[in-house]
Design a protein around this motif. Structure first.
Motif, PDB file in Angstrom:
ATOM      1  N   LYS A  10      93.826  90.167   3.269  1.00 21.54           N
ATOM      2  CA  LYS A  10      93.590  90.732   1.943  1.00 21.54           C
ATOM      3  C   LYS A  10      92.207  90.309   1.481  1.00 21.54           C
ATOM      4  CE  LYS A  10      98.409  90.706   0.493  1.00 21.54           C
ATOM      5  NZ  LYS A  10      99.388  90.070  -0.365  1.00 21.54           N
ATOM      6  N   LYS A  11      91.688  91.030   0.494  1.00 25.75           N
ATOM      7  CA  LYS A  11      90.417  90.634  -0.107  1.00 25.75           C
ATOM      8  C   LYS A  11      90.716  89.747  -1.317  1.00 25.75           C
ATOM      9  CE  LYS A  11      88.876  94.637  -0.974  1.00 25.75           C
ATOM     10  NZ  LYS A  11      88.253  95.765  -1.569  1.00 25.75           N
ATOM     11  N   CYS A  12      89.803  88.796  -1.545  1.00 28.56           N
ATOM     12  CA  CYS A  12      89.955  87.928  -2.714  1.00 28.56           C
ATOM     13  C   CYS A  12      88.683  87.970  -3.548  1.00 28.56           C
ATOM     14  CB  CYS A  12      90.184  86.478  -2.285  1.00 28.56           C
ATOM     15  SG  CYS A  12      91.748  86.178  -1.475  1.00 28.56           S
ATOM     16  N   LEU A  13      88.849  88.125  -4.851  1.00 30.72           N
ATOM     17  CA  LEU A  13      87.716  88.013  -5.770  1.00 30.72           C
ATOM     18  C   LEU A  13      87.520  86.505  -5.986  1.00 30.72           C
ATOM     19  CD1 LEU A  13      85.848  89.944  -7.321  1.00 30.72           C
ATOM     20  CD2 LEU A  13      87.463  89.874  -9.225  1.00 30.72           C
ATOM     21  N   THR A  14      86.315  86.019  -5.656  1.00 32.32           N
ATOM     22  CA  THR A  14      86.146  84.571  -5.459  1.00 32.32           C
ATOM     23  C   THR A  14      84.961  83.998  -6.217  1.00 32.32           C
ATOM     24  OG1 THR A  14      87.007  84.891  -3.215  1.00 32.32           O
ATOM     25  CG2 THR A  14      85.842  82.826  -3.615  1.00 32.32           C
ATOM     26  N   VAL A  15      85.141  82.811  -6.805  1.00 32.71           N
ATOM     27  CA  VAL A  15      84.010  82.013  -7.300  1.00 32.71           C
ATOM     28  C   VAL A  15      84.091  80.635  -6.652  1.00 32.71           C
ATOM     29  CG1 VAL A  15      83.859  83.174  -9.558  1.00 32.71           C
ATOM     30  CG2 VAL A  15      85.191  81.055  -9.353  1.00 32.71           C
ATOM     31  N   ILE A  16      82.956  79.953  -6.630  1.00 34.21           N
ATOM     32  CA  ILE A  16      82.907  78.603  -6.063  1.00 34.21           C
ATOM     33  C   ILE A  16      82.661  77.591  -7.171  1.00 34.21           C
ATOM     34  CG2 ILE A  16      81.692  77.052  -4.456  1.00 34.21           C
ATOM     35  CD1 ILE A  16      83.304  79.335  -3.064  1.00 34.21           C
ATOM     36  N   ASN A  17      83.514  76.601  -7.187  1.00 35.53           N
ATOM     37  CA  ASN A  17      83.466  75.429  -8.070  1.00 35.53           C
ATOM     38  C   ASN A  17      83.983  75.674  -9.489  1.00 35.53           C
ATOM     39  OD1 ASN A  17      82.848  72.569  -8.230  1.00 35.53           O
ATOM     40  ND2 ASN A  17      81.448  73.181  -9.846  1.00 35.53           N
ATOM     41  N   ALA A  18      85.031  74.946  -9.796  1.00 36.15           N
ATOM     42  CA  ALA A  18      85.551  74.921 -11.170  1.00 36.15           C
ATOM     43  C   ALA A  18      86.054  73.506 -11.422  1.00 36.15           C
ATOM     44  CB  ALA A  18      86.697  75.918 -11.326  1.00 36.15           C
ATOM     45  N   ASP A  19      85.812  73.013 -12.616  1.00 39.82           N
ATOM     46  CA  ASP A  19      86.254  71.662 -12.982  1.00 39.82           C
ATOM     47  C   ASP A  19      87.134  71.748 -14.221  1.00 39.82           C
ATOM     48  OD1 ASP A  19      84.734  69.724 -11.184  1.00 39.82           O
ATOM     49  OD2 ASP A  19      83.123  71.036 -11.882  1.00 39.82           O
TER      50      ASP A  19
ATOM     51  N   ALA B 141     108.437  80.799   2.345  1.00 34.99           N
ATOM     52  CA  ALA B 141     107.638  81.825   3.035  1.00 34.99           C
ATOM     53  C   ALA B 141     106.714  81.194   4.067  1.00 34.99           C
ATOM     54  CB  ALA B 141     106.840  82.633   2.016  1.00 34.99           C
ATOM     55  N   ASN B 142     106.061  80.095   3.706  1.00 33.68           N
ATOM     56  CA  ASN B 142     105.141  79.492   4.670  1.00 33.68           C
ATOM     57  C   ASN B 142     105.874  78.929   5.890  1.00 33.68           C
ATOM     58  OD1 ASN B 142     103.162  79.080   1.974  1.00 33.68           O
ATOM     59  ND2 ASN B 142     102.178  79.674   3.864  1.00 33.68           N
ATOM     60  N   ALA B 143     107.087  78.424   5.680  1.00 32.91           N
ATOM     61  CA  ALA B 143     107.847  77.872   6.812  1.00 32.91           C
ATOM     62  C   ALA B 143     108.430  78.966   7.704  1.00 32.91           C
ATOM     63  CB  ALA B 143     108.980  76.981   6.291  1.00 32.91           C
TER      64      ALA B 143
ATOM     65  N   ILE C 270     105.393  87.140 -15.349  1.00 31.10           N
ATOM     66  CA  ILE C 270     104.666  88.176 -14.592  1.00 31.10           C
ATOM     67  C   ILE C 270     104.906  87.856 -13.120  1.00 31.10           C
ATOM     68  CG2 ILE C 270     102.412  89.174 -13.991  1.00 31.10           C
ATOM     69  CD1 ILE C 270     101.342  88.262 -16.704  1.00 31.10           C
ATOM     70  N   ALA C 271     105.400  88.840 -12.374  1.00 25.66           N
ATOM     71  CA  ALA C 271     105.685  88.597 -10.951  1.00 25.66           C
ATOM     72  C   ALA C 271     104.441  88.926 -10.130  1.00 25.66           C
ATOM     73  CB  ALA C 271     106.878  89.424 -10.511  1.00 25.66           C
ATOM     74  N   TYR C 272     103.595  87.954  -9.913  1.00 20.96           N
ATOM     75  CA  TYR C 272     102.397  88.170  -9.095  1.00 20.96           C
ATOM     76  C   TYR C 272     102.782  88.243  -7.619  1.00 20.96           C
ATOM     77  CZ  TYR C 272      99.040  87.294 -12.853  1.00 20.96           C
ATOM     78  OH  TYR C 272      98.284  87.385 -13.983  1.00 20.96           O
ATOM     79  N   PRO C 273     102.149  89.144  -6.866  1.00 19.71           N
ATOM     80  CA  PRO C 273     102.401  89.176  -5.417  1.00 19.71           C
ATOM     81  C   PRO C 273     101.936  87.868  -4.759  1.00 19.71           C
ATOM     82  CG  PRO C 273     101.158  91.128  -6.114  1.00 19.71           C
ATOM     83  CD  PRO C 273     101.211  90.204  -7.289  1.00 19.71           C
ATOM     84  N   PHE C 274     102.698  87.438  -3.769  1.00 18.07           N
ATOM     85  CA  PHE C 274     102.414  86.196  -3.032  1.00 18.07           C
ATOM     86  C   PHE C 274     101.948  86.571  -1.628  1.00 18.07           C
ATOM     87  CE2 PHE C 274     104.001  82.863  -0.149  1.00 18.07           C
ATOM     88  CZ  PHE C 274     103.370  81.759  -0.689  1.00 18.07           C
ATOM     89  N   SER C 275     100.864  85.961  -1.184  1.00 15.65           N
ATOM     90  CA  SER C 275     100.324  86.261   0.149  1.00 15.65           C
ATOM     91  C   SER C 275     100.643  85.150   1.131  1.00 15.65           C
ATOM     92  CB  SER C 275      98.804  86.394   0.072  1.00 15.65           C
ATOM     93  OG  SER C 275      98.468  87.456  -0.773  1.00 15.65           O
ATOM     94  N   VAL C 276     101.319  85.511   2.225  1.00 16.94           N
ATOM     95  CA  VAL C 276     101.632  84.509   3.255  1.00 16.94           C
ATOM     96  C   VAL C 276     100.508  84.509   4.277  1.00 16.94           C
ATOM     97  CG1 VAL C 276     103.294  83.707   4.955  1.00 16.94           C
ATOM     98  CG2 VAL C 276     104.072  85.004   2.987  1.00 16.94           C
TER      99      VAL C 276
END
Ligand SMILES: Nc1nc(=O)c2c([nH]1)NC[C@@H]1CN(c3ccc(C(=O)N[C@@H](CCC(=O)O)C(=O)O)cc3)CN21
Ligand SMILES: O=c1ccn([C@H]2C[C@H](O)[C@@H](COP(=O)(O)O)O2)c(=O)[nH]1
Length: 283
Positions: A25-34, A84-86, A277-283
């Motif tokens: 999948k594509k992810c909208l991404t930023v780097i670094n958050a505090d 899901a991960n297992a 809100i039921a957000y989709p989960f990505s395995v």
């Protein structure tokens, strides 16, 4: 809560689309958050713009404290987050190190409580930190880490929030937690609760006052199939005042956490929230 909403908005305003090979999948991404949570002041960072299943987040971190490596054990204490991960991650299903249904392998607390030594044997990192903090000691290396690149092939997922560094200053306990990768709609909703919880509970069982928790996120992303719900539903809502986390005062030791404690020893007072809100989960 404002910090969370600001990060969500920042990803939408400044994020870059990145292809992710593992989830395809594509992810909208930023780097670094505090993010900072004042645990001493009781600023519990629970999301209010949707219903948050905070008991599941607390169950998960209790599992990391106990060193769990099996989705069935996580389910027993109140969370299905490892199912899901297992059991659905294709790479893990064909990995010869997987020991059958529900096995997660060498992950999170299983690593932290049995950290392998290059010259043989292992170290229980949490026990060492607990013993030090209880006796008022901080050797500037009170780090509960789950990050072991030499063991990634033995687990279903590399740890995301991989390091929790405790510091003791004049009887006040601080925590710096580091996260390499963050699913902001789903994972962060839990991870904020977990960072707050870890400082609050460690302060309680080591007899120190809680101070602030500093949560560093490196790669913060929203998956392509989550974006519409975030942008057009969650971010359109007004947050409610923050609730309080109440911890059973009878929890006094690490052994208590390892044995009789359940998610019902933690209650949230004054939780006003919008609909789930039921957000989709990505395995
Ligand atoms: N893509 C992805 N995102 C994650 O946040 C994540 C992973 N994978 N893999 C490992 C763990 C598992 N985590 C999870 C897994 C599921 C939910 C989830 O489904 N949450 C729902 C309902 C929770 C419930 O009912 O208990 C939610 O609405 O928050 C959250 C975090 C966090 N981690
Ligand atoms: O505590 C957690 C655990 C996992 N996540 C998210 C972050 C990513 O979206 C995935 C893990 O994928 P990688 O390819 O291993 O980065 O899970 C989270 O936000 N919080």
């Amino acid at each position: 809560m404002k910090q969370y909403l600001d990060l969500c908005q920042r990803i939408i305003d400044e994020g870059i689309w990145v292809d992710n090979a593992r989830t395809q999948k594509k992810c909208l991404t930023v780097i670094n958050a505090d993010l900072t949570y004042d645990v001493g002041m009781g600023e519990f960072p629970l999301v209010t713009t949707r219903k948050s299943f905070y008991k599941s987040a607390i169950a998960e971190i209790i599992g990391y404290i106990r060193g769990y490596d099996n989705a069935a054990d996580f389910r027993k204490i109140g969370t299905r987050t490892w199912d899901a991960n297992a059991n659905e991650n294709p790479d893990w299903l064909k990995n010869p190190n997987r020991k059958g249904e529900d096995d997660c392998g060498f992950i999170y607390g299983k690593i932290g409580r049995n950290f392998p030594k290059p010259d043989g044997g292992s170290i229980d990192l949490l026990r060492k930190i607990y013993d030090d903090l209880r006796s008022g000691k901080d050797d500037r290396g009170e780090i509960y880490t789950f990050y072991h690149p030499g063991a990634f092939h033995l687990g279903c997922l590399r740890p995301c929030m991989y390091s929790h560094h405790f510091s003791l200053l004049a009887g006040t306990l601080y925590l710096n937690s580091t996260q390499r990768s963050c699913d902001v709609p789903l994972g962060l909703n839990f991870n904020m609760v977990q960072v707050y919880f870890l400082l609050a509970i460690m302060a309680q069982i080591t007899g120190n006052k809680p101070g602030k928790a500093f949560h560093k996120i490196v790669n913060a992303h929203i998956y392509e199939d989550q974006l519409d719900l975030m942008q057009n539903v969650q971010l359109k809502r007004q947050p409610f005042p923050p609730p309080k986390l109440i911890i059973n005062p009878d929890i006094k030791t690490l052994e208590d956490l390892e044995t009789w404690v359940t998610v019902d020893d933690f209650t949230v007072e004054g939780y006003m929230h919008h609909d789930p809100i039921a957000y989709p989960f990505s395995v």
